[in-house]
Design a protein around this motif. Structure first.
Motif, mmCIF file in Angstrom:
data_model
loop_
_atom_site.group_PDB
_atom_site.id
_atom_site.type_symbol
_atom_site.label_atom_id
_atom_site.label_comp_id
_atom_site.label_asym_id
_atom_site.label_seq_id
_atom_site.Cartn_x
_atom_site.Cartn_y
_atom_site.Cartn_z
ATOM 1 N N SER A 433 -21.607 2.556 7.529
ATOM 2 C CA SER A 433 -20.218 2.943 7.795
ATOM 3 C C SER A 433 -19.578 1.999 8.795
ATOM 4 C CB SER A 433 -20.154 4.382 8.324
ATOM 5 O OG SER A 433 -20.598 5.302 7.349
ATOM 6 N N GLN A 434 -20.356 1.578 9.803
ATOM 7 C CA GLN A 434 -19.825 0.648 10.801
ATOM 8 C C GLN A 434 -19.453 -0.678 10.149
ATOM 9 O OE1 GLN A 434 -21.783 -2.176 12.414
ATOM 10 N NE2 GLN A 434 -19.838 -2.761 13.354
ATOM 11 N N GLU A 435 -20.281 -1.149 9.243
ATOM 12 C CA GLU A 435 -19.995 -2.416 8.570
ATOM 13 C C GLU A 435 -18.757 -2.308 7.689
ATOM 14 O OE1 GLU A 435 -23.275 -4.348 6.656
ATOM 15 O OE2 GLU A 435 -24.722 -3.481 8.050
ATOM 16 N N ILE A 436 -18.624 -1.197 6.981
ATOM 17 C CA ILE A 436 -17.457 -1.020 6.110
ATOM 18 C C ILE A 436 -16.198 -0.872 6.945
ATOM 19 C CG2 ILE A 436 -16.372 0.459 4.389
ATOM 20 C CD1 ILE A 436 -18.692 -1.245 3.356
ATOM 21 N N LEU A 437 -16.311 -0.153 8.073
ATOM 22 C CA LEU A 437 -15.158 -0.005 8.959
ATOM 23 C C LEU A 437 -14.710 -1.381 9.455
ATOM 24 C CD1 LEU A 437 -13.426 2.291 10.148
ATOM 25 C CD2 LEU A 437 -14.917 2.279 12.140
ATOM 26 N N GLU A 438 -15.677 -2.234 9.750
ATOM 27 C CA GLU A 438 -15.355 -3.594 10.174
ATOM 28 C C GLU A 438 -14.646 -4.346 9.046
ATOM 29 O OE1 GLU A 438 -17.811 -7.632 11.438
ATOM 30 O OE2 GLU A 438 -18.642 -5.660 11.900
ATOM 31 N N THR A 439 -15.126 -4.179 7.826
ATOM 32 C CA THR A 439 -14.489 -4.832 6.673
ATOM 33 C C THR A 439 -13.045 -4.376 6.520
ATOM 34 O OG1 THR A 439 -16.584 -5.041 5.470
ATOM 35 C CG2 THR A 439 -14.569 -5.078 4.160
ATOM 36 N N ILE A 440 -12.806 -3.081 6.675
ATOM 37 C CA ILE A 440 -11.450 -2.549 6.519
ATOM 38 C C ILE A 440 -10.524 -3.117 7.583
ATOM 39 C CG2 ILE A 440 -10.046 -0.447 6.629
ATOM 40 C CD1 ILE A 440 -12.445 1.060 5.424
ATOM 41 N N PHE A 441 -10.951 -3.085 8.841
ATOM 42 C CA PHE A 441 -10.078 -3.552 9.916
ATOM 43 C C PHE A 441 -9.902 -5.072 9.894
ATOM 44 C CE2 PHE A 441 -10.961 0.498 12.426
ATOM 45 C CZ PHE A 441 -9.732 1.033 12.074
ATOM 46 N N ASN A 442 -10.919 -5.786 9.475
ATOM 47 C CA ASN A 442 -10.780 -7.236 9.380
ATOM 48 C C ASN A 442 -9.893 -7.655 8.214
ATOM 49 O OD1 ASN A 442 -12.292 -7.699 11.638
ATOM 50 N ND2 ASN A 442 -14.091 -8.469 10.568
ATOM 51 N N SER A 443 -9.603 -6.716 7.315
ATOM 52 C CA SER A 443 -8.749 -7.034 6.171
ATOM 53 C C SER A 443 -7.347 -6.459 6.332
ATOM 54 C CB SER A 443 -9.386 -6.501 4.877
ATOM 55 O OG SER A 443 -9.461 -5.079 4.894
ATOM 56 N N LEU A 444 -7.027 -5.994 7.529
ATOM 57 C CA LEU A 444 -5.692 -5.444 7.804
ATOM 58 C C LEU A 444 -4.620 -6.436 7.374
ATOM 59 C CD1 LEU A 444 -4.596 -3.754 11.113
ATOM 60 C CD2 LEU A 444 -3.247 -5.601 10.172
ATOM 61 N N SER A 445 -3.639 -5.966 6.599
ATOM 62 C CA SER A 445 -2.614 -6.852 6.046
ATOM 63 C C SER A 445 -1.239 -6.202 6.110
ATOM 64 C CB SER A 445 -2.934 -7.204 4.589
ATOM 65 O OG SER A 445 -4.177 -7.849 4.467
ATOM 66 N N PHE A 446 -0.232 -7.047 6.225
ATOM 67 C CA PHE A 446 1.156 -6.586 6.240
ATOM 68 C C PHE A 446 1.913 -7.236 5.080
ATOM 69 C CE2 PHE A 446 1.354 -4.208 10.120
ATOM 70 C CZ PHE A 446 0.340 -4.727 10.905
ATOM 71 N N ASP A 447 2.906 -6.533 4.593
ATOM 72 C CA ASP A 447 3.721 -7.031 3.492
ATOM 73 C C ASP A 447 5.166 -6.636 3.750
ATOM 74 O OD1 ASP A 447 4.441 -7.854 0.723
ATOM 75 O OD2 ASP A 447 4.759 -5.701 0.491
ATOM 76 N N PHE A 448 6.065 -7.610 3.743
ATOM 77 C CA PHE A 448 7.453 -7.347 4.107
ATOM 78 C C PHE A 448 8.123 -6.371 3.149
ATOM 79 C CE2 PHE A 448 11.903 -7.952 4.876
ATOM 80 C CZ PHE A 448 11.985 -8.248 6.230
ATOM 81 N N SER A 449 7.896 -6.534 1.848
ATOM 82 C CA SER A 449 8.576 -5.664 0.893
ATOM 83 C C SER A 449 8.097 -4.222 0.988
ATOM 84 C CB SER A 449 8.384 -6.175 -0.539
ATOM 85 O OG SER A 449 7.017 -6.209 -0.889
ATOM 86 N N SER A 450 6.915 -4.010 1.584
ATOM 87 C CA SER A 450 6.409 -2.653 1.768
ATOM 88 C C SER A 450 6.740 -2.105 3.146
ATOM 89 C CB SER A 450 4.890 -2.631 1.578
ATOM 90 O OG SER A 450 4.528 -3.052 0.293
ATOM 91 N N THR A 451 6.558 -2.935 4.173
ATOM 92 C CA THR A 451 6.676 -2.462 5.551
ATOM 93 C C THR A 451 8.094 -2.549 6.095
ATOM 94 O OG1 THR A 451 4.417 -3.247 5.879
ATOM 95 C CG2 THR A 451 5.647 -2.666 7.840
ATOM 96 N N CYS A 452 8.846 -3.528 5.645
ATOM 97 C CA CYS A 452 10.220 -3.701 6.140
ATOM 98 C C CYS A 452 11.237 -3.670 5.006
ATOM 99 C CB CYS A 452 10.349 -5.028 6.881
ATOM 100 S SG CYS A 452 9.365 -5.151 8.374
ATOM 101 N N GLY A 453 10.835 -3.160 3.849
ATOM 102 C CA GLY A 453 11.685 -3.218 2.670
ATOM 103 C C GLY A 453 12.971 -2.423 2.767
#
Length: 503
Positions: A433-453
């Protein structure tokens, strides 16, 4: 057992700095504001990226800083706490952070809660009238971006003390809200925003059911880069059971997958690394990505296979307010689904229901095996921090110092409290679970059309895609025919407005 738990918590503390670094990898940052987590290295306390550059002798004579913030679940405890035993670990850390900032700068933080829908309007009225009631502002990105365009926020990169390059400010978000060749930036987020972690999406699955159905545990599938939409469809299909014997599919039955048809659809665009609004690498103008339509249509086909399968239960929009917060997690917790798409916040607020299960976590599935890495979408409600454009002169020096101090001391105090209490309790069932949690947080991404659309009020791409992706037929091609002209016209108007800010 105690030794193992201590090792888990130590790993989490390392992970928490990794997560912030993953949001601030600098040269690895993509033009669209996303972040693959590539090139992330372990961060130690001496790392200058996390060192606060504020002078030690700042003294603002006990002046009051008025801090307007959106008072809504998932964000209200980021800024306000009375402290004491009853406030819990997070509340105690927030209280200590506020006191530390006040004592360090010799200021008084006056927290002003406001309705979630009113912060942007209150800021605009205050700024345009010249009243000057507000100094610092905290609001959801989807709300804050409009007053940014309207000139209500100050350029943080022009202030004396805010250093947006520090990794307690999230670099992927920085890039998304930085405009023009002068690199004007009006909002930041980072360690001060617990919502940055709460509003990330993940997949949760029932590990015992996986074993019962003789399915490979997702840990190795994720680690091998094989966790894709096709794989998810493969394992959930044919798992439907009419548990209550009424000859119709309903929430009381067992399903392979449980999700919703509104906000649960949002993370797929980012997870597939498709960005419909990009930034020109030279001018930093917002541009519509017409080349994204074809992969978007292919994505729609894959998602609809899952959504239209008998083994998927989709909570409909009529129950919008409670779909993510309650219904999905309750169905999963009652062992009536093999897996679900949820926010981290769903687990935090419903842990008592889920905690007894043997469960695992995974990122959102990739579009295909060929996609280089996973991408974890952060919902548009994450808190963005800014300074009112009405703040001037020496008062701006004070407010920018307070903003920087809040970011730094949040990284030192609030972030570890959130990791040690909330995340360790809810996700650290095993080392995997710790390794997967690391994978999730290391893949954090933003997208303008979704976040600031929301800036394009006539065409919010995120909202338009919800019924298309979760619908019965693929109408992406016909629906998007008019998008290019409309988006180009709208984005030009906003690019022109942004170019005029500060001139």
């Amino acid at each position: 057992m105690k030794k193992i738990l201590c090792l888990f918590l130590a790993a989490l503390m390392c992970l928490s700095t990794l997560a912030m670094a993953a949001c601030g990898v600098g040269d690895d940052q993509k033009e669209d504001g996303s972040n693959n987590g590539e090139g992330v290295t372990e961060v130690v306390s001496e790392d200058p990226n996390y060192a606060c550059g504020l002078p030690d002798d700042l003294n603002f004579g006990g002046d009051t800083i008025n801090f307007l913030f959106a008072n809504r679940p998932g964000r209200e405890d980021e800024l306000v706490s009375e402290g004491g035993m009853e406030s819990g670990a997070i509340g105690s850390a927030v209280y200590e952070r506020n006191v530390t900032v006040e004592e360090r700068l010799k200021v008084k933080l006056n927290m002003i809660p406001n309705n979630d829908d009113s912060v942007s309007n209150s800021l605009k009225m205050d700024y345009t009238s010249g009243t000057g009631d507000y100094d610092l502002v905290a609001d959801g990105t989807y709300k804050a971006i409009i007053p940014v365009i309207e000139g209500c926020y100050a350029d943080l990169n022009s202030t004396e003390h805010v250093d947006t390059s520090k990794h307690y400010w999230t670099q992927g978000y920085n890039d998304m809200v930085t405009f023009t060749t002068d690199n004007r930036q009006y909002l930041v987020t980072g360690a001060a925003a617990i919502s940055l972690f709460r509003y990330m999406y993940l997949t949760i699955y029932n590990a015992e059911k996986f074993a019962e159905y003789q399915l490979p545990d997702l840990y190795e599938t994720v680690s091998n880069g094989e966790w894709t939409l096709d794989y998810q469809f493969q394992i959930i299909q044919d798992l439907y059971v009419d548990s209550n014997g009424n000859s119709k599919s309903d929430e009381e039955d067992f399903h392979g997958f449980v999700t919703g048809d509104i906000i649960s659809v949002d993370p797929y665009l980012v997870a597939a690394d498709i960005h419909m609004i990009l930034k020109d690498p030279e001018t930093r103008d917002l541009v519509y990505n017409a080349d994204g339509v074809e992969p978007l249509s292919e994505l729609c086909d894959k998602i609809q296979l899952i959504y239209n399968n008998e083994s998927t239960h989709v909570f409909k929009s009529a129950t919008y307010d409670d779909v993510g917060k309650t219904y999905i997690i309750e169905k999963f917790a009652s062992e009536k689904a093999l897996m679900a798409t949820i926010l981290f916040y769903n687990m935090e607020t419903n842990y008592n229901e889920v905690g007894a299960l043997s469960y695992g976590i995974a990122p959102m599935p990739k579009f295909s095996k060929e996609q280089p890495s996973y991408h974890s979408y952060v919902q548009d409600q994450v808190t963005g921090f800014g300074i009112s454009a009405g703040v001037k002169g020496e008062r701006m020096d004070m407010c920018s110092a307070a903003m920087e101090a809040i970011g730094y001391h949040s990284h030192q105090l609030v972030r570890p409290a959130y990791y040690e209490t909330t995340l360790s309790e809810r996700y650290m069932q095993n080392p995997q679970s710790q390794e997967i949690l690391e994978t999730i947080f290391n893949s954090l991404s933003f997208d303008f059309s979704s976040t600031c659309g929301n800036i394009v009020t006539s065409l919010v791409i995120r909202d338009t895609l919800r019924p298309l992706l979760s619908g019965a037929s693929n109408t992406i091609a016909s629906t998007t025919k008019s998008w290019a002209r409309s988006m180009e016209r709208n984005l030009k108007r906003y690019n022109d407005k942004l170019a005029q800010l500060g001139t």
